[in-house]
Design a protein around this motif. Sequence first.
Motif: not given
Length: 370
Positions: A46-59, A152-162
């Motif tokens: 599921s985390l891997l999917k979030m890396l490639f799908k926008e706003n997937e983390w909101k689920l 780092t993957y987690l930060q990418i998945a959670l859309d870090a604005s930095y």
Amino acid sequence: MKYSKFCCYRPHISFLKRKEISDPYLVLGELYRRRKPTDFQQDLWSLLKMLFKENEWKLHDPADLYSLCMDAARLLDVLWLVNKYCPELSSPMPITNNRYAANHLADELSSLFRFGEAEAAEDPTKGGGGVTVLSNHYNKHYDGFSKCDLFTYLQIALDASYMTNDKYEYFSIADFNIASDFFQLSELIEEGFKIYSKGPAAFPVLLTCKEMKYACDRNHPTHLSRECIRQPLSLLSTFGTYYINIENLHPALSAWEQMLSETDLWKAADHPANLIYMHECLIKLIDAVWIMREQGKVDRHVRNKHLVTIIDDFFHFKKMHKWKSTLNEWLTYSLSNTLKIKEKDVAPTGRAFSHLAKFIEAAHLLFESR
């Protein structure tokens, strides 16, 4: 004391307490009682999917994703201990006939380009030559899936604005072989459960092992590179330029403190990964100043003694490892849509944030006040 051995990029543990290091089975038991191997792996995909799908983390609840990465990092740590101190618990690395044939043909071809006899491929009838699932990973692929990459993957998945450029540009980094990394970790989840199933009697007691010095409930740097450990002042000199905007320090810390008491925040707000990044930056700052203080560089080189007092007060209020534990706790509460800090802890937390704000400002001024 030489602190370079604590470099965050070296292969050693970093997320286990002394009690957990002495008895690795405790960690495996805690992990697999909370997550069945199949659930653990499913959460990973599921985390891997979030890396490639926008706003997937909101689920999901961002705190649950942070917990997943912490569990994965702790698994990497405990299996590293198992591989070092009881390697016989790991399964032999399987060798298939296809692999034997491929190696044999490759050796025949490569013999054309070198002197001497080609090395013989491993015979599939003779087992893995002592290679286990764990030794294969930690001897060959440790840097392929480091704990630093995991967060780092987690930060990418959670859309870090930095991350000012498109996050997908991060995937072009050579070290980020994402599919391979996640498959490796998935295999380790399965292997860890096989080892756990052997029972506590199969595990040694490691009360005096030298890895105790890396325990996360002891004072030592945990998030610095070798270069920053050698020259901690270099991190201070760039902290306000490349890490955190000091001008926005107080409103940012006030917002973080308020988030500890909020629920359902991330159902509407964006960029929860900013908290993870700030947490990492602050721990690096604590590491760097602590080293300078231990080496006597703060007292010797800082002209403004008021800054020295603020830094001393910070580490008297909480020990170094206690500050890191507190920051981890704050991060979990602030990322969660369901948890909020208890009423009785509000006042102590306010005092801690006050110490933290003064510490950050004092550390930022250290470089200029030499």
